[in-house]
Every structure is written in structure tokens, then in C-alpha cells.
Design an enzyme around this catalytic site. Structure first.
Site, mmCIF file in Angstrom:
data_model
loop_
_atom_site.group_PDB
_atom_site.id
_atom_site.type_symbol
_atom_site.label_atom_id
_atom_site.label_comp_id
_atom_site.label_asym_id
_atom_site.label_seq_id
_atom_site.Cartn_x
_atom_site.Cartn_y
_atom_site.Cartn_z
ATOM 1 N N LYS A 230 4.664 -8.647 4.469
ATOM 2 C CA LYS A 230 4.040 -9.547 5.437
ATOM 3 C C LYS A 230 2.541 -9.704 5.236
ATOM 4 O O LYS A 230 1.957 -10.691 5.676
ATOM 5 C CB LYS A 230 4.259 -9.018 6.862
ATOM 6 C CG LYS A 230 5.676 -9.105 7.368
ATOM 7 C CD LYS A 230 5.714 -8.957 8.887
ATOM 8 C CE LYS A 230 4.955 -7.725 9.352
ATOM 9 N NZ LYS A 230 4.904 -7.639 10.824
ATOM 10 N N TYR B 87 12.593 6.770 17.119
ATOM 11 C CA TYR B 87 12.268 6.769 15.692
ATOM 12 C C TYR B 87 13.368 7.457 14.888
ATOM 13 O O TYR B 87 13.729 7.005 13.795
ATOM 14 C CB TYR B 87 10.934 7.465 15.465
ATOM 15 C CG TYR B 87 10.499 7.504 14.014
ATOM 16 C CD1 TYR B 87 10.256 6.331 13.310
ATOM 17 C CD2 TYR B 87 10.325 8.723 13.340
ATOM 18 C CE1 TYR B 87 9.857 6.361 11.977
ATOM 19 C CE2 TYR B 87 9.925 8.757 12.013
ATOM 20 C CZ TYR B 87 9.697 7.575 11.340
ATOM 21 O OH TYR B 87 9.299 7.607 10.029
ATOM 22 N N LYS C 230 15.278 5.854 11.594
ATOM 23 C CA LYS C 230 15.270 6.426 10.242
ATOM 24 C C LYS C 230 16.663 6.886 9.824
ATOM 25 O O LYS C 230 17.073 6.697 8.667
ATOM 26 C CB LYS C 230 14.285 7.594 10.152
ATOM 27 C CG LYS C 230 12.825 7.182 10.317
ATOM 28 C CD LYS C 230 12.400 6.075 9.355
ATOM 29 C CE LYS C 230 12.274 6.531 7.916
ATOM 30 N NZ LYS C 230 11.657 5.489 7.042
ATOM 31 N N ARG D 273 0.855 -1.191 0.000
ATOM 32 C CA ARG D 273 0.000 0.000 0.000
ATOM 33 C C ARG D 273 0.892 1.242 0.000
ATOM 34 O O ARG D 273 2.111 1.154 0.039
ATOM 35 C CB ARG D 273 -0.897 0.011 1.240
ATOM 36 C CG ARG D 273 -0.113 0.047 2.547
ATOM 37 C CD ARG D 273 -0.993 -0.075 3.768
ATOM 38 N NE ARG D 273 -1.586 -1.400 3.849
ATOM 39 C CZ ARG D 273 -0.993 -2.452 4.437
ATOM 40 N NH1 ARG D 273 0.207 -2.311 4.980
ATOM 41 N NH2 ARG D 273 -1.580 -3.616 4.467
ATOM 42 N N GLY D 274 0.259 2.397 -0.045
ATOM 43 C CA GLY D 274 0.958 3.659 0.184
ATOM 44 C C GLY D 274 2.057 3.984 -0.800
ATOM 45 O O GLY D 274 1.961 3.736 -2.002
ATOM 46 N N ILE D 275 3.148 4.538 -0.257
ATOM 47 C CA ILE D 275 4.241 5.024 -1.091
ATOM 48 C C ILE D 275 4.891 3.882 -1.876
ATOM 49 O O ILE D 275 5.175 4.014 -3.064
ATOM 50 C CB ILE D 275 5.284 5.754 -0.224
ATOM 51 C CG1 ILE D 275 4.678 7.042 0.349
ATOM 52 C CG2 ILE D 275 6.533 6.075 -1.034
ATOM 53 C CD1 ILE D 275 5.498 7.659 1.462
#
Length: 278
Positions: A40, A166, A170, A18-20
Site C-alpha cells: 500500500k 492478535y 496470526k 520495509r523490514g522482514i
């Protein structure tokens, strides 16, 4: 040398249901690319749209060849299997996209240890292991690229301390990628990172950042996909070791109007929400 099309090229991507990630896959599929997705999501999620199988169907409908691989980027056997299966199906690998990522913006005292470990495992270790596993095959490609969806290394305390767990995860993706750019450059393998100047209307923004209000002040995943596409067309021997910004890549490619990427048509650029880490 620049590549004019991704026709016949093979992309191995972590995530992408999904998404990007899916948007990047669909953009490549329009050229007739082969896309292998290591993800997954085998069955529908109660809150998140799409599975690796539905993504594969969309890729085929867009004109590409799809190879859905159910697996976990945290599992070394799954990573090795994805690389070998992709090579066996399509004859090689031209591009690796490190798209899979976990987000939790909790402050350090509020971040559960398991969530910290999950972000490190998926974001940093996953990026390192998938890229490393594919590197021996990428060496044989005409124009090989590794692209990680991670930010530039901004050491401003505003970002270092905003959500330290986080941020580590990243920035770790970025450091792994830039390290491989230096390490694998002699083989002609490019490794770059790509990050947007504004938030992107995805599940991460919906559930982890700002809900409906931020979704409306975001751009669509297609802007990320178009920028990634431009990166893939560049000469891997020359265009490497860079922390790229989506809008800058598109500007360099001649795009002057970003209005079509607004999640809510007509939203002025000044009202779009700037992304974190910039």
C-alpha cells in the site's frame, strides 16, 4: 530435488516495503530473482521508512528484477491484478510470501472492533486470498512454495489469552497455510510458516512491542531472510506442511554462529528477547 539458486525465480510478496519482507526480497535479489511487491505504501509514511518504490530500487540494486504493485491485500481486485500482472511480467510465479500483517496486542476489552477486523482482513483473509489466487499459476512452477510469516499453533493459555484478537489473526494465517499444504500437496505446492525464536528489530517491535530497549535485544531481519531463502531452496514436494522456526532452519542448513544477526553487535544470545507464541 533441492534448488541451488533463486536465479530467474519469481516471488510475489504481500507488503515488503520495509523490514522482514524487504530483507527476504533483497536476499532473493542477490541470486537474480524477480520480486513483485503488492504493498500500500505508495508515498512516504511519516513514521515508517520506505515505500514500495524505494524497496523496488533496493531490489534492483541488489541484482534482482522488481515489480512494485501499489495495492491492498484486502482488495480482491488488487490481489487478482497482482497475480496476473506478475505472471504477465515474469511469465509465472514460483513463490508466494504472505508477509503483510497488522499487529495490535490490546486485551480483548480494549481492542477496537475496527482493529480486530483489520487484523482479520489483512492477516487471515489476505493470506488465504493471495495464496488461493496464485495457486493455479504456482501449479505450473518447477518448485512452488507458499511461505507465511506466522507462528506455530501454540495452544498454551499464556498465548491464547495474552492478546486474543492478535492471536486469532496470526494463528489464522498459520491455519490457512497448513490447510493449503494439505489441499495443494497433490499439485506439488509447498506451504509452510516461518517464525523467529527471538524478536526481530522492525517497526512492529519498535512501536507495538517494546520500543528501543526491545530493539536492542532483538536480531536483525537478515536472520529471517536467510531462513526464508533456505526454505525456498527445498523440494516443494517433500518440505511442506511445517511450522518452522527461523533458527532451526538455519541450524539444519549448517549455521552454527548467530552472533552476526544481533541488532547490537556483541549482545549475548541469553540477553536476546524471546518472541511471542513460543
Amino acid at each position: 530435488m533441492t534448488t541451488q539458486s533463486l536465479a530467474g525465480k519469481t516471488i510475489l510478496m504481500s507488503g515488503g516495503s520495509r523490514g522482514i519482507g524487504l530483507a527476504i526480497a533483497l536476499r532473493a535479489a542477490r541470486d537474480g530473482a524477480n520480486i513483485a511487491l503488492l504493498a500500500k505504501t505508495d508515498t512516504p509514511h511519516p513514521k515508517l521508512e520506505g515505500t514500495v518504490h524505494s524497496a523496488a530500487e533496493q531490489i534492483r540494486e541488489a541484482g534482482g528484477n522488481a515489480l512494485p504493485i501499489v495495492g491492498d491485500v484486502r482488495n480482491d481486485d488488487d490481489v487478482t491484478g497482482a497475480v496476473l500482472t506478475t505472471q504477465g511480467e515474469f511469465g509465472g510465479i514460483d513463490i508466494v510470501v504472505n508477509n503483510a500483517s497488522v499487529i495490535d496486542l490490546s486485551r480483548s476489552l480494549d481492542l477496537p472492533a475496527k482493529k480486530y477486523d483489520l487484523m482479520q482482513d489483512v492477516n487471515v483473509r489476505g493470506t488465504f486470498m493471495l495464496s488461493r489466487a496464485a495457486a493455479p499459476i504456482l501449479k505450473d512452477a518447477e518448485n512452488p512454495h507458499i511461505l507465511s510469516l506466522s507462528p506455530p499453533l501454540n495452544l498454551d493459555p499464556k498465548w491464547l489469552g495474552a492478546h486474543t484478537g492478535y492471536t486469532l489473526a496470526k494463528y489464522g494465517m498459520t491455519m490457512a497455510t497448513l490447510g493449503m499444504a494439505a489441499e495443494f500437496g497433490r499439485f506439488g505446492i509447498a506451504a509452510n510458516t516461518l517464525w523467529p525464536a527471538t524478536t526481530i528489530a522492525t517497526a512492529a517491535v519498535q512501536f507495538a512491542l517494546g520500543g528501543d530497549a526491545m530493539m536492542k535485544a532483538s536480531r536483525t531481519p537478515e536472520i529471517y531472510a536467510d531462513a526464508a531463502y533456505e526454505v525456498f531452496l527445498q523440494s516443494s514436494r517433500d518440505y511442506t506442511g511445517r511450522s518452522l522456526i527461523v533458527e532451526d532452519v538455519l541450524t539444519d542448513a549448517g549455521v552454527t554462529d548467530f552472533a552476526r544477526y544481533a541488532a547490537v553487535p556483541g549482545t549475548p544470545n541469553a540477553e536476546l528477547f524471546p518472541d511471542i507464541f513460543l
